[in-house]
Design a protein around this motif. Sequence first.
Motif, PDB file in Angstrom:
ATOM      1  N   ALA A  44       0.862  -1.175   0.154  1.00 59.47           N
ATOM      2  CA  ALA A  44       0.171   0.047  -0.010  1.00 59.47           C
ATOM      3  C   ALA A  44       0.898   1.469   0.132  1.00 59.47           C
ATOM      4  O   ALA A  44       0.462   2.144  -0.737  1.00 59.47           O
ATOM      5  CB  ALA A  44      -0.890   0.069   1.231  1.00 59.47           C
ATOM      6  N   LYS A  45       2.059   1.183   0.744  1.00 64.39           N
ATOM      7  CA  LYS A  45       2.865   2.399   0.653  1.00 64.39           C
ATOM      8  C   LYS A  45       3.518   2.757  -0.509  1.00 64.39           C
ATOM      9  O   LYS A  45       3.263   3.839  -1.028  1.00 64.39           O
ATOM     10  CB  LYS A  45       4.012   2.206   1.799  1.00 64.39           C
ATOM     11  CG  LYS A  45       4.877   3.143   2.009  1.00 64.39           C
ATOM     12  CD  LYS A  45       6.129   2.634   2.968  1.00 64.39           C
ATOM     13  CE  LYS A  45       7.163   3.597   2.859  1.00 64.39           C
ATOM     14  NZ  LYS A  45       6.995   5.008   3.531  1.00 64.39           N
ATOM     15  N   ILE A  62      -7.021   0.515  -3.363  1.00 61.48           N
ATOM     16  CA  ILE A  62      -6.436  -0.355  -2.675  1.00 61.48           C
ATOM     17  C   ILE A  62      -7.672  -1.170  -1.883  1.00 61.48           C
ATOM     18  O   ILE A  62      -8.430  -0.595  -1.204  1.00 61.48           O
ATOM     19  CB  ILE A  62      -5.544   0.066  -1.643  1.00 61.48           C
ATOM     20  CG1 ILE A  62      -4.554   0.862  -2.219  1.00 61.48           C
ATOM     21  CG2 ILE A  62      -4.952  -0.986  -0.845  1.00 61.48           C
ATOM     22  CD1 ILE A  62      -3.479   1.667  -1.198  1.00 61.48           C
ATOM     23  N   VAL A  63      -7.512  -2.502  -2.422  1.00 63.54           N
ATOM     24  CA  VAL A  63      -8.467  -3.325  -1.710  1.00 63.54           C
ATOM     25  C   VAL A  63      -7.848  -4.469  -0.906  1.00 63.54           C
ATOM     26  O   VAL A  63      -6.824  -5.186  -1.241  1.00 63.54           O
ATOM     27  CB  VAL A  63      -9.516  -4.037  -2.598  1.00 63.54           C
ATOM     28  CG1 VAL A  63     -10.423  -5.106  -2.021  1.00 63.54           C
ATOM     29  CG2 VAL A  63     -10.235  -3.064  -3.514  1.00 63.54           C
ATOM     30  N   ASN A  64      -8.018  -4.516   0.517  1.00 62.67           N
ATOM     31  CA  ASN A  64      -7.525  -5.629   1.549  1.00 62.67           C
ATOM     32  C   ASN A  64      -8.436  -6.467   1.800  1.00 62.67           C
ATOM     33  O   ASN A  64      -9.446  -6.247   2.188  1.00 62.67           O
ATOM     34  CB  ASN A  64      -6.949  -4.622   2.700  1.00 62.67           C
ATOM     35  CG  ASN A  64      -6.094  -3.547   2.307  1.00 62.67           C
ATOM     36  OD1 ASN A  64      -4.955  -3.720   1.818  1.00 62.67           O
ATOM     37  ND2 ASN A  64      -5.948  -2.388   3.013  1.00 62.67           N
ATOM     38  N   ILE A  65      -7.997  -7.670   1.413  1.00 65.19           N
ATOM     39  CA  ILE A  65      -8.699  -8.727   1.914  1.00 65.19           C
ATOM     40  C   ILE A  65      -8.517  -9.311   3.349  1.00 65.19           C
ATOM     41  O   ILE A  65      -7.376  -9.936   3.655  1.00 65.19           O
ATOM     42  CB  ILE A  65      -8.514 -10.117   0.718  1.00 65.19           C
ATOM     43  CG1 ILE A  65      -8.935  -9.600  -0.743  1.00 65.19           C
ATOM     44  CG2 ILE A  65      -9.434 -11.197   1.206  1.00 65.19           C
ATOM     45  CD1 ILE A  65     -10.055  -8.846  -0.980  1.00 65.19           C
ATOM     46  N   ALA A  66      -9.539  -9.054   4.038  1.00 66.20           N
ATOM     47  CA  ALA A  66      -9.420  -9.553   5.504  1.00 66.20           C
ATOM     48  C   ALA A  66     -10.350 -10.914   5.626  1.00 66.20           C
ATOM     49  O   ALA A  66     -10.462 -11.691   4.705  1.00 66.20           O
ATOM     50  CB  ALA A  66      -9.902  -8.689   6.485  1.00 66.20           C
ATOM     51  N   SER A  67     -10.849 -11.054   6.632  1.00 62.05           N
ATOM     52  CA  SER A  67     -11.521 -12.637   7.204  1.00 62.05           C
ATOM     53  C   SER A  67     -12.329 -12.326   8.063  1.00 62.05           C
ATOM     54  O   SER A  67     -12.297 -11.233   9.092  1.00 62.05           O
ATOM     55  CB  SER A  67     -10.325 -13.291   7.377  1.00 62.05           C
ATOM     56  OG  SER A  67     -10.801 -14.600   8.076  1.00 62.05           O
ATOM     57  N   THR A  68     -13.456 -13.170   8.590  1.00 56.32           N
ATOM     58  CA  THR A  68     -14.147 -13.130   9.532  1.00 56.32           C
ATOM     59  C   THR A  68     -13.191 -13.485  10.986  1.00 56.32           C
ATOM     60  O   THR A  68     -13.722 -13.139  11.895  1.00 56.32           O
ATOM     61  CB  THR A  68     -15.319 -14.190   9.486  1.00 56.32           C
ATOM     62  OG1 THR A  68     -14.621 -15.526   9.046  1.00 56.32           O
ATOM     63  CG2 THR A  68     -16.470 -13.638   8.576  1.00 56.32           C
ATOM     64  N   ALA A  69     -11.868 -13.765  10.577  1.00 50.26           N
ATOM     65  CA  ALA A  69     -10.919 -13.979  11.501  1.00 50.26           C
ATOM     66  C   ALA A  69     -10.564 -12.711  12.036  1.00 50.26           C
ATOM     67  O   ALA A  69      -9.866 -12.504  13.283  1.00 50.26           O
ATOM     68  CB  ALA A  69      -9.705 -14.661  11.016  1.00 50.26           C
ATOM     69  N   ALA A  70     -11.075 -11.491  11.704  1.00 48.50           N
ATOM     70  CA  ALA A  70     -10.692  -9.983  12.064  1.00 48.50           C
ATOM     71  C   ALA A  70     -12.016  -9.727  13.044  1.00 48.50           C
ATOM     72  O   ALA A  70     -12.026  -8.800  13.580  1.00 48.50           O
ATOM     73  CB  ALA A  70     -10.626  -9.309  10.966  1.00 48.50           C
ATOM     74  N   LYS A  71     -13.032 -10.546  12.980  1.00 43.23           N
ATOM     75  CA  LYS A  71     -14.425 -10.186  13.605  1.00 43.23           C
ATOM     76  C   LYS A  71     -14.502 -10.969  15.099  1.00 43.23           C
ATOM     77  O   LYS A  71     -15.240 -10.705  15.960  1.00 43.23           O
ATOM     78  CB  LYS A  71     -15.554 -10.127  13.020  1.00 43.23           C
ATOM     79  CG  LYS A  71     -15.260  -9.060  11.679  1.00 43.23           C
ATOM     80  CD  LYS A  71     -15.458  -7.805  12.202  1.00 43.23           C
ATOM     81  CE  LYS A  71     -15.563  -6.821  11.127  1.00 43.23           C
ATOM     82  NZ  LYS A  71     -15.678  -5.373  11.825  1.00 43.23           N
TER      83      LYS A  71
END
Length: 242
Positions: free
Chosen positions: A122-123, A138-147
């Motif tokens: 991203a930088k 910029i699209v960052n793929i996160a997860s339900t593991a972040a919730k």
Amino acid sequence: MAALTDQVVVVTGGGRGLGASICRALSREGAKIAVMDVDGKAARREAAALTDKGADALALETDVGSEAQVKAAIAEVVARFGRLDALVNNAGIDKTCSVEELACDEWERILRTNLSGPFMLAKYAAEQMRAQGNGGQIVNIASTAAKRAWANASAYHASKWGLVGLSQALHVELRPEGIKVTTVIAGGMRTPFLLERFPDLDPGLLQDPDNVADTVRYLLTLPAESVIAEIMVLPMRETSWP
């Protein structure tokens, strides 16, 4: 909706799974794709498959946890295509074991790939977008593991919670410069990331990665005046999120 024709997009972890689905979805819309993967063979295979279907694609064998390799890869994209319009931070790794069993170097490796990698990409992507002067995304793929959390995934949870925080910070910092930042919180998918590690997992509880890829395509085609800062995409029978 905005068109993706001739837009240059970098997709990390693009050699297989969700990353490959994203590459295909965006190339069908006319985007030029830089397929970035630590597995060079997988990157080259996916780039060749895209090229065979008429897309303009570049394979990049890159360890996203290496600043030198990230900078070199961004430079190669610009040298090949002349610009960079969007970055999809999709690469991710995990190790299923308890905190007691998790070696410190494994913790560092997971955080380096899943969190430091997206930061560095991203930088340097934003630096290029800023120099071009007409925004970017910029699209960052996160997860339900972040919730929510479950056992034996401490480093993965830490990295994905951190990625959500990083995304929110980038959204605030880059928005005034016309650079959009979106977090995609994806539920379980029928990809090697899960199915190879958990062979007893019922695929019927998971979603097709093409569905998440189509969400990324939608995000990149929003009108310039709008941004979706965060979106969650779940299988209807999701078990890791209520």
